[in-house]
Scaffold this active site. Structure first.
Site, PDB file in Angstrom:
ATOM      1  N   CYS A 102     -28.999 -14.890  13.632  1.00 12.52           N
ATOM      2  CA  CYS A 102     -28.051 -14.792  13.501  1.00 12.52           C
ATOM      3  C   CYS A 102     -27.412 -14.449  12.445  1.00 12.52           C
ATOM      4  O   CYS A 102     -26.098 -13.885  12.748  1.00 12.52           O
ATOM      5  CB  CYS A 102     -28.149 -16.565  13.156  1.00 12.52           C
ATOM      6  SG  CYS A 102     -26.733 -17.634  12.795  1.00 12.52           S
ATOM      7  N   CYS A 200     -31.707 -24.203  13.289  1.00 12.04           N
ATOM      8  CA  CYS A 200     -30.822 -25.053  13.402  1.00 12.04           C
ATOM      9  C   CYS A 200     -31.160 -25.331  14.695  1.00 12.04           C
ATOM     10  O   CYS A 200     -30.704 -26.884  14.972  1.00 12.04           O
ATOM     11  CB  CYS A 200     -29.504 -24.482  13.118  1.00 12.04           C
ATOM     12  SG  CYS A 200     -29.032 -23.086  14.267  1.00 12.04           S
TER      13      CYS A 200
END
Length: 375
Positions: A102, A200
């Site tokens: 990410c 997440c």
């Protein structure tokens, strides 16, 4: 006036980062990356850093700081670069770290490029790390955050020189508690908001459930194989297991046994006693020697002639500290850069459960010298 774009998650860290950049005199823009839909990932809204309430918290802080605020839709790119890779790695019997992907593909590729399109001078995040220009090395270097209990340099080792020249981590000089104190002093709505979970899009650590939901596949059960080659029972599918795992095996055993390796061809999960999980060497690929390479100026632009290969200008061996998981302690080691771009690392003492797909990051003191994927 210099301009900065702040990656705002709705949490306290990125909010304080925005405040600190305003204090430094920057014209600031706040932006939240919309990376996935919570319902698609099967996640309760309050358990993630991408919920509607998080976006509204980020917007509230931006308004309080009199900053423009945007939501950037990167769902397609996040699916392709992070989630799909996460699934593929588990299907290959590896254990990836999607936070590294990410940062590499979202924050310092998509977000960074959007900031440059808006003619920003700096990209700002709430990471606990530091970037500075090293005049002796003639390169930007990545350092640990001052608060070593919150240091996030491990997940940032993939940064390139141009990105570092235009990136600021204001919280790298502070402790987490100091950040909360600053947030409270500014009256931020999220001053005491709890930290979001590391991954997440994975609710409650149930990786397998997320993989099944996104891949729309079922993974065949197979045999657990014991230390002496005996069949101990049936596993639920390869994606449920990672090296060193003991919990969740669903077996009644006479002694503690742990996942030792996965045999994809035979669809077997091999178990061992704990002492068999220790090893003192590893190889890593896709290595980024962040502290070595062609010289750059303070704008991140290359100067001088580029070496044909970074390995040509590197020491043959580097005494360092190596970290093989985000939460693991550093271990004394020697790194040997290899001609094919990989690195071989010899540890002074054996380390438990060195796992394919995880990152190994190498340090000289507080400086990250390089990192790669354990292969």
């Amino acid at each position: 006036m210099k301009k900065a774009m702040i990656a705002m998650s709705g949490g306290v860290d990125s909010s304080v980062a925005a405040y600190l950049m305003k204090e430094q005199g920057y014209e600031c823009i706040g932006a939240t990356m919309h990376l996935y839909d919570n319902e698609t990932a099967g996640i309760e809204r309050e358990k993630t850093c991408c919920s509607l309430s998080d976006v509204e918290d980020a917007r509230a802080v931006a308004n309080k700081l009199d900053m423009p605020f945007y939501v950037l839709n990167f769902k397609r790119e996040f699916k392709e670069k992070v989630i799909d890779h996460f699934i593929c790695e588990y299907e290959c019997g590896h254990t990836p770290n999607p936070c590294i992907d990410c940062n590499k593909h979202m924050k310092f590729e998509k977000f960074y490029h959007r900031a440059m399109e808006l003619e920003c001078d700096m990209v700002v995040t709430g990471h606990y790390a530091r970037v500075c220009y090293d005049a002796d090395r003639k390169r930007f270097v990545l350092k640990k955050g001052v608060d070593h209990t919150k240091d996030q340099s491990y997940v940032l080792y993939g940064m390139k020189q141009k990105e570092m020249a235009h990136t600021s981590f204001p919280l790298g000089a502070f402790t987490k508690e100091k950040a909360r104190e600053m947030a409270e002093a500014q009256g931020f709505i999220n001053a005491r908001k709890r930290d979001s979970q590391d991954i997440c899009f994975v609710p409650d650590g149930d990786y397998a459930a997320v993989i099944k939901r996104f891949s729309d596949k079922e993974y065949k059960p197979g045999d657990f194989i014991g230390p002496d080659g005996e069949i101990l029972g049936k596993h639920k599918g390869i994606i449920h297991y990672t090296l060193g795992q003991r919990r969740g095996l669903g077996l009644s055993l006479k002694e503690p046994l742990y996942v030792h390796h996965l045999d994809l061809e035979k669809n077997e999960v091999h178990l061992s006693r704990n002492d068999a999980l220790f090893t003192d060497e590893l190889d890593a690929c896709d290595v980024n020697w962040i502290a070595y390479g062609q010289s750059v100026d303070e704008n991140g632009d290359f100067i001088g002639e580029a070496p044909e290969d970074v390995a040509d200008i590197m020491p043959k061996e580097i005494r360092c500290k190596a970290k093989t998981r985000y939460s693991q302690k550093e271990a004394d080691a020697v790194a040997y850069p290899l001609p094919d771009g990989r690195v071989h690392i010899k540890l002074d003492e054996p380390v438990r459960a060195i796992t394919k797909g995880q990152a190994v990051v190498m340090y000289e003191g507080d400086v990250v010298i390089g990192g790669g994927t354990i292969c």
